[in-house]
Write a protein that holds these residues in place. Structure first.
Motif, PDB file in Angstrom:
ATOM      1  N   HIS A  84      42.175  13.993 -69.343  1.00 39.74           N
ATOM      2  CA  HIS A  84      43.114  14.844 -70.102  1.00 39.74           C
ATOM      3  C   HIS A  84      43.138  16.255 -69.504  1.00 39.74           C
ATOM      4  O   HIS A  84      42.248  17.061 -69.779  1.00 39.74           O
ATOM      5  CB  HIS A  84      42.722  14.900 -71.576  1.00 39.74           C
ATOM      6  N   HIS A  86      46.009  19.542 -67.935  1.00 38.75           N
ATOM      7  CA  HIS A  86      47.373  20.072 -67.782  1.00 38.75           C
ATOM      8  C   HIS A  86      47.357  21.037 -66.600  1.00 38.75           C
ATOM      9  O   HIS A  86      47.106  22.226 -66.775  1.00 38.75           O
ATOM     10  CB  HIS A  86      47.822  20.823 -69.038  1.00 38.75           C
ATOM     11  N   LYS A 209      53.147   9.659 -72.574  1.00 36.92           N
ATOM     12  CA  LYS A 209      52.379  10.416 -73.575  1.00 36.92           C
ATOM     13  C   LYS A 209      53.269  10.750 -74.759  1.00 36.92           C
ATOM     14  O   LYS A 209      54.380  11.250 -74.586  1.00 36.92           O
ATOM     15  CB  LYS A 209      51.865  11.719 -72.957  1.00 36.92           C
ATOM     16  N   HIS A 267      42.086  13.999 -78.707  1.00 36.25           N
ATOM     17  CA  HIS A 267      41.597  14.979 -79.703  1.00 36.25           C
ATOM     18  C   HIS A 267      40.866  14.278 -80.853  1.00 36.25           C
ATOM     19  O   HIS A 267      39.655  14.277 -80.873  1.00 36.25           O
ATOM     20  CB  HIS A 267      42.721  15.888 -80.231  1.00 36.25           C
ATOM     21  N   ASP A 334      41.137  18.540 -71.715  1.00 35.42           N
ATOM     22  CA  ASP A 334      42.280  19.414 -72.000  1.00 35.42           C
ATOM     23  C   ASP A 334      42.228  20.689 -71.150  1.00 35.42           C
ATOM     24  O   ASP A 334      42.703  21.756 -71.576  1.00 35.42           O
ATOM     25  CB  ASP A 334      42.371  19.779 -73.497  1.00 35.42           C
TER      26      ASP A 334
HETATM   27 ZN    ZN Z   1      46.469  18.422 -73.902  1.00 34.86          ZN
END
Ligand code: ZN
Length: 422
Positions: A84, A86, A209, A267, A334
């Motif tokens: 995960h 970005h 996603k 999450h 993340d």
């Molecule tokens: Zn994310």
């Protein structure tokens, strides 16, 4: 950041292709990605882009033309996987998410992403699943191509392009209702979902996603798509051979996503034993993204010397229930919310929150590879797999912070970082 940049500069111009000579790695031990205990006195022989042999030093002869790399005191392990990230975001204390989405030109964001890709690779992460460009269109598809063609150094990428949200549920938000605000993901609903899923796949999405719930201002975290809508997404993607990943922080969003057949849930902040058990039963893996929660608390003013804020306390308690439920836990941080290259923070937190270092290493190697359908390629030190290998000082199965001392990074047989800057 500066030391990494320097290291990259030193190795960038090096050999962009796998070595023509075999390479023998001679560390103190090998963590193979599967067994909890590392193998003392193992060596790993790499030829081209593959692992040719891995086993006791006494059993494996180095070919005459082999280059031997001595890694005394170090552990060789599979290249790490972060499920995960970005790459097109940078830490929210540098610029709020809304500003990145609305004000930063895509070219600027791509330039940053080039640095992010390099930092991630040099931190030992050789595979990432990048979960949405957040307003940067299909830029992830091009970045992935640049890495695959060895134009820039970076991890192997699985990309999701724009991601999908239900109409009216995402962000940026808050302007007068008569304005149409560009969104950080693509909106779709029952009538348009199949078309949007197919369009994103056609443009290069390796995974679809979706946001199964979102934070909706004063209304708090709310589920978005119905179970039937998520089913439609999953069926449409599945028939094209593409799996689905769902963002879900609340219990109802997690429940709907799990029932409808998504493969991983991201999450899971407010999950409890019941919904984690449902995930375990449906074979849905959890990417906890603990590092993002911690970073957000820091950005709100918490520093680690202060007592833990309520949000992190409840996260810790919820994570205990995830462990108890037997749900598969996959490393996903993340990164982007916090600095790329600091991905190991997630593994440190997984240990702090109750897993053993060996469990955490597995969640970032063989278990992650399996969850991402890459187990025939990466995630273990085993003959025949791609030579995605790293070496760290010390033994990360004893002390997870050893992952901060990455001294060698190899991806598909290409060395991107090696001891002594060579
Ligand atoms: Zn994310």
């Amino acid at each position: 950041m500066p030391p990494l940049f320097l290291a990259a500069a030193l190795t960038l111009g090096a050999d962009p292709a796998p070595s023509t000579k075999p390479i023998l790695l001679r560390p103190a031990r090998v963590y193979d990605g599967v067994e909890a205990k590392p193998h003392a006195d193992w060596v790993v022989l790499v030829r081209g882009d593959r692992i040719e042999k891995a086993g006791p030093a006494t059993d494996i002869q180095a070919p005459d033309d082999a280059r031997v790399i001595d890694l005394a005191g170090m552990t060789v392990l599979p290249g790490l996987i972060d499920a995960h990230t970005h790459l097109l975001l940078h830490p929210y204390n540098e610029a709020p998410w809304e500003d990145q989405v609305l004000k930063e030109p895509q070219a600027l964001r791509v330039c940053r992403a080039v640095n992010h890709a390099r930092s991630t690779l040099l931190a030992g992460f050789t595979t990432i699943r990048d979960l949405g460009t957040e307003g940067a269109g299909y830029a992830d598809v091009g970045i992935k191509q640049a890495i695959d063609q060895r134009i820039i150094p970076g991890p192997r990428m699985l990309v999701t392009t724009r991601a999908i949200v239900a109409t009216g549920t995402y962000a940026p938000r808050g302007l007068a209702p008569e304005w149409r605000i560009p969104q950080g993901a693509e909106e779709a609903d029952a009538e348009t979902l199949a078309r949007v899923v197919r369009d994103q796949i056609g443009k290069g999405a390796d995974w679809i996603k979706i946001y199964a719930d979102t934070a909706q201002g004063d209304r708090g975290i709310r589920p978005t798509f119905s179970v039937d809508e998520v089913r439609l997404i999953v069926e449409t993607a599945k028939s094209a051979g593409v799996p689905v990943v769902a963002h879900a922080q609340g219990k109802e969003g997690m429940r709907r996503a799990a029932l409808a057949g998504v493969e991983t849930i991201e999450h899971g902040d407010r999950g409890d034993l019941e919904v984690f058990r449902l995930m375990a039963e449906k074979k849905v893996a959890l990417c906890p993204t603990l590092a993002a929660g911690e970073a957000m608390s820091r950005y709100r003013g918490w520093n680690q010397r202060d007592p833990e804020p309520a949000a992190l306390k409840s996260r810790r308690a919820g994570f205990k229930e995830a462990i108890e439920s037997g749900v598969t836990i996959v490393n996903g941080s993340d990164a982007g919310v916090f600095a790329h290259g600091d991905n190991a923070r997630e593994l440190e937190l997984l240990v702090e929150y109750g897993l053993t270092p060996a469990q955490v290493l597995k969640a970032a190697t063989s278990a992650a590879a399996k969850a991402l359908h890459l187990e025939q390629k990466v995630g273990a030190v085993r003959a025949g797999l791609l030579a995605d290998l790293i070496a760290v000082e010390g033994d990360p199965t004893q002390e997870i912070t050893a992952l901060r001392k990455v001294r060698l990074v190899m991806k598909e047989g290409v060395l991107y970082l090696q001891p002594n800057g060579r």
